[in-house]
Enzyme design. Structure first.
Site, mmCIF file in Angstrom:
data_model
loop_
_atom_site.group_PDB
_atom_site.id
_atom_site.type_symbol
_atom_site.label_atom_id
_atom_site.label_comp_id
_atom_site.label_asym_id
_atom_site.label_seq_id
_atom_site.Cartn_x
_atom_site.Cartn_y
_atom_site.Cartn_z
ATOM 1 N N SER A 100 -3.604 0.406 -0.756
ATOM 2 C CA SER A 100 -4.486 0.817 0.339
ATOM 3 C C SER A 100 -3.962 0.214 1.634
ATOM 4 O O SER A 100 -3.902 -1.024 1.768
ATOM 5 C CB SER A 100 -5.908 0.309 0.089
ATOM 6 N N HIS A 132 -2.822 5.121 -0.494
ATOM 7 C CA HIS A 132 -4.284 5.282 -0.467
ATOM 8 C C HIS A 132 -4.779 5.093 0.965
ATOM 9 O O HIS A 132 -4.526 4.060 1.599
ATOM 10 C CB HIS A 132 -4.906 4.245 -1.402
ATOM 11 N N ASP A 160 -7.984 4.943 3.388
ATOM 12 C CA ASP A 160 -9.430 4.710 3.417
ATOM 13 C C ASP A 160 -10.019 5.193 4.735
ATOM 14 O O ASP A 160 -9.795 4.581 5.783
ATOM 15 C CB ASP A 160 -9.717 3.221 3.226
ATOM 16 N N MET A 206 -13.241 5.734 6.940
ATOM 17 C CA MET A 206 -14.614 5.223 7.071
ATOM 18 C C MET A 206 -15.217 5.633 8.410
ATOM 19 O O MET A 206 -14.518 5.621 9.432
ATOM 20 C CB MET A 206 -14.605 3.689 6.982
ATOM 21 N N HIS A 246 -9.297 8.776 0.574
ATOM 22 C CA HIS A 246 -10.615 8.363 0.094
ATOM 23 C C HIS A 246 -11.597 8.465 1.257
ATOM 24 O O HIS A 246 -11.613 7.602 2.142
ATOM 25 C CB HIS A 246 -10.485 6.919 -0.426
ATOM 26 N N MET A 271 -14.852 8.037 2.945
ATOM 27 C CA MET A 271 -16.144 7.330 2.923
ATOM 28 C C MET A 271 -16.884 7.766 4.176
ATOM 29 O O MET A 271 -17.129 6.965 5.093
ATOM 30 C CB MET A 271 -15.897 5.811 2.890
ATOM 31 N N MET A 325 -15.651 2.985 -7.894
ATOM 32 C CA MET A 325 -15.579 1.842 -6.978
ATOM 33 C C MET A 325 -15.903 0.565 -7.762
ATOM 34 O O MET A 325 -16.913 0.498 -8.466
ATOM 35 C CB MET A 325 -16.570 1.996 -5.829
ATOM 36 N N GLY A 362 -16.368 -0.175 1.979
ATOM 37 C CA GLY A 362 -16.539 -0.548 3.384
ATOM 38 C C GLY A 362 -15.510 -1.567 3.862
ATOM 39 O O GLY A 362 -15.132 -1.541 5.021
ATOM 40 N N PHE A 363 -15.081 -2.439 2.976
ATOM 41 C CA PHE A 363 -14.185 -3.518 3.399
ATOM 42 C C PHE A 363 -13.182 -3.854 2.308
ATOM 43 O O PHE A 363 -13.499 -3.727 1.123
ATOM 44 C CB PHE A 363 -15.000 -4.786 3.727
ATOM 45 N N GLY A 364 -12.005 -4.305 2.746
ATOM 46 C CA GLY A 364 -11.041 -4.845 1.808
ATOM 47 C C GLY A 364 -11.385 -6.291 1.497
ATOM 48 O O GLY A 364 -12.257 -6.889 2.141
ATOM 49 N N GLY A 365 -10.740 -6.835 0.487
ATOM 50 C CA GLY A 365 -10.835 -8.252 0.188
ATOM 51 C C GLY A 365 -12.144 -8.716 -0.431
ATOM 52 O O GLY A 365 -12.453 -9.904 -0.413
ATOM 53 N N ASP A 406 -10.950 1.102 -7.517
ATOM 54 C CA ASP A 406 -10.690 0.678 -6.133
ATOM 55 C C ASP A 406 -11.612 -0.469 -5.761
ATOM 56 O O ASP A 406 -12.838 -0.322 -5.790
ATOM 57 C CB ASP A 406 -10.942 1.898 -5.226
ATOM 58 N N GLY A 407 -10.986 -1.601 -5.406
ATOM 59 C CA GLY A 407 -11.753 -2.740 -4.913
ATOM 60 C C GLY A 407 -11.575 -3.976 -5.781
ATOM 61 O O GLY A 407 -11.870 -3.945 -6.975
ATOM 62 N N GLY A 408 -11.031 -5.018 -5.188
ATOM 63 C CA GLY A 408 -10.888 -6.281 -5.914
ATOM 64 C C GLY A 408 -9.870 -6.231 -7.040
ATOM 65 O O GLY A 408 -9.949 -7.032 -7.976
ATOM 66 N N GLY A 439 -5.385 -3.247 -2.137
ATOM 67 C CA GLY A 439 -5.113 -3.505 -0.726
ATOM 68 C C GLY A 439 -4.574 -4.906 -0.538
ATOM 69 O O GLY A 439 -3.366 -5.126 -0.441
ATOM 70 N N SER A 440 -5.482 -5.887 -0.536
ATOM 71 C CA SER A 440 -5.035 -7.261 -0.261
ATOM 72 C C SER A 440 -4.023 -7.772 -1.276
ATOM 73 O O SER A 440 -3.104 -8.512 -0.909
ATOM 74 C CB SER A 440 -6.229 -8.217 -0.165
HETATM 75 C C1 DX5 Z 1 -12.958 -0.355 0.152
HETATM 76 C C2 DX5 Z 1 -11.720 0.516 0.090
HETATM 77 C C3 DX5 Z 1 -10.605 -0.067 -0.682
HETATM 78 C C4 DX5 Z 1 -10.078 -1.358 -0.156
HETATM 79 C C5 DX5 Z 1 -9.546 -2.149 -1.300
HETATM 80 O O1 DX5 Z 1 -13.997 0.375 0.679
HETATM 81 O O2 DX5 Z 1 -12.034 1.770 -0.486
HETATM 82 O O3 DX5 Z 1 -9.548 0.890 -0.855
HETATM 83 O O4 DX5 Z 1 -9.070 -1.208 0.805
HETATM 84 O O5 DX5 Z 1 -9.181 -3.392 -0.832
HETATM 85 P P1 DX5 Z 1 -8.950 -4.621 -1.798
HETATM 86 O O6 DX5 Z 1 -7.872 -4.216 -2.776
HETATM 87 O O7 DX5 Z 1 -8.530 -5.679 -0.875
HETATM 88 O O8 DX5 Z 1 -10.251 -4.906 -2.480
HETATM 89 ZN ZN ZN Z 2 -10.407 3.215 -1.077
#
Ligand code: DX5
Ligand code: ZN
Length: 231
Positions: free
Chosen positions: A9, A34, A36, A38, A67, A69, A138, A143-146, A174-176, A196-197
């Site tokens: 991402s 990917h 994102d 938003m 993706h 959102m 999900m 909404g946020f990475g990390g 997707d996520g964490g 992502g992170s």
């Molecule tokens: C969150 C996004 C993810 C996000 C994942 O809403 O859809 O794609 O970037 O980030 P990490 O891998 O850092 O959780």
């Molecule tokens: Zn995503």
């Protein structure tokens, strides 16, 4: 199913050098990119729109995994298709006519995906299963990475894998996603991992390559172990 698909991402990339970051992460081994999207309404954050996606499209031939959102999504789907997205995923929670939205994506010649928030029951998938090419579960609240991975989704992944059965539908999470959680989701039945992170950690192409390889290896090992146990 064979090797795990890794979809970095770019939400975690350096936005001041986004085109270069896309090229770096592709050279580092990304299978898909990917994206994102938003809107500050469906989720409490704003990212970028189709003009940025179109500009990034010049930098790689790898599949663009979009993706959305955003709510409503229908009015923007053609713009993201035109911008060069190969897969367009909408949230089941984002509009009242999911079946129609998915048909619209396919009518534009794109692969259609549906995403479910962590607290959305998976039964909804049964009603639109023949309209989708990808299901995105999900593993954080979007909404946020990390953010931290939500473990309750692991059992949901298993249930959705059962619903998918023999169909050629990708199951994405997707996520964490990290070295710790990648094996868990892969063993549960996910075959596409967004990260992502965990990928952009380190801020250099060499680090991205190490990160992608490690996540892929951890996931692939969990998958082959799981298959062996099932025999
Ligand atoms: C969150 C996004 C993810 C996000 C994942 O809403 O859809 O794609 O970037 O980030 P990490 O891998 O850092 O959780
Ligand atoms: Zn995503």
């Amino acid at each position: 199913m064979s090797s795990t698909i890794i979809a970095p991402s770019i939400l975690a990339a350096d936005f001041s050098r986004l085109g270069d970051e896309v090229e770096s992460v592709v050279r580092a081994g990304a299978d898909w990119i990917h994206l994102d999207i938003m809107d500050g309404h469906f989720v409490p954050n704003i990212t970028f729109g189709p003009a940025i996606v179109k500009a990034l499209r010049q930098r790689t031939c790898r599949p663009f995994d979009c993706h959305l959102m955003i709510a409503p999504a229908d009015n923007y789907i053609a713009a993201f298709a035109d911008a060069g997205c190969d897969i367009i995923t909408v949230h089941a929670e984002a509009g009242p006519h999911l079946d129609r939205t998915l048909q619209m994506i396919r009518s534009l010649g794109r692969r259609a995906g549906v995403s479910l928030n962590p607290s959305t029951p998976e039964q909804i998938i049964e009603y639109i299963i023949d309209r989708v090419d990808l299901v995105l579960l999900m593993t954080v609240n979007p909404g946020f990475g990390g953010q931290s991975f939500i473990p309750a989704v692991i059992e949901k992944i298993k249930r959705v894998r059962q619903i998918i059965g023999d169909r050629q539908i990708d199951l994405q999470v997707d996520g964490g996603i990290s070295l710790e959680t990648a094996p868990l989701v892969r063993a549960a039945g996910a075959n596409v991992l967004v990260a992502g992170s965990a990928v952009f950690n380190g801020n250099s192409e060499a680090e991205y390559e190490v990160n992608i390889r490690a996540i892929r290896r951890a996931a692939d090992q969990a998958y082959s172990l799981d298959v062996r146990e099932a025999r």
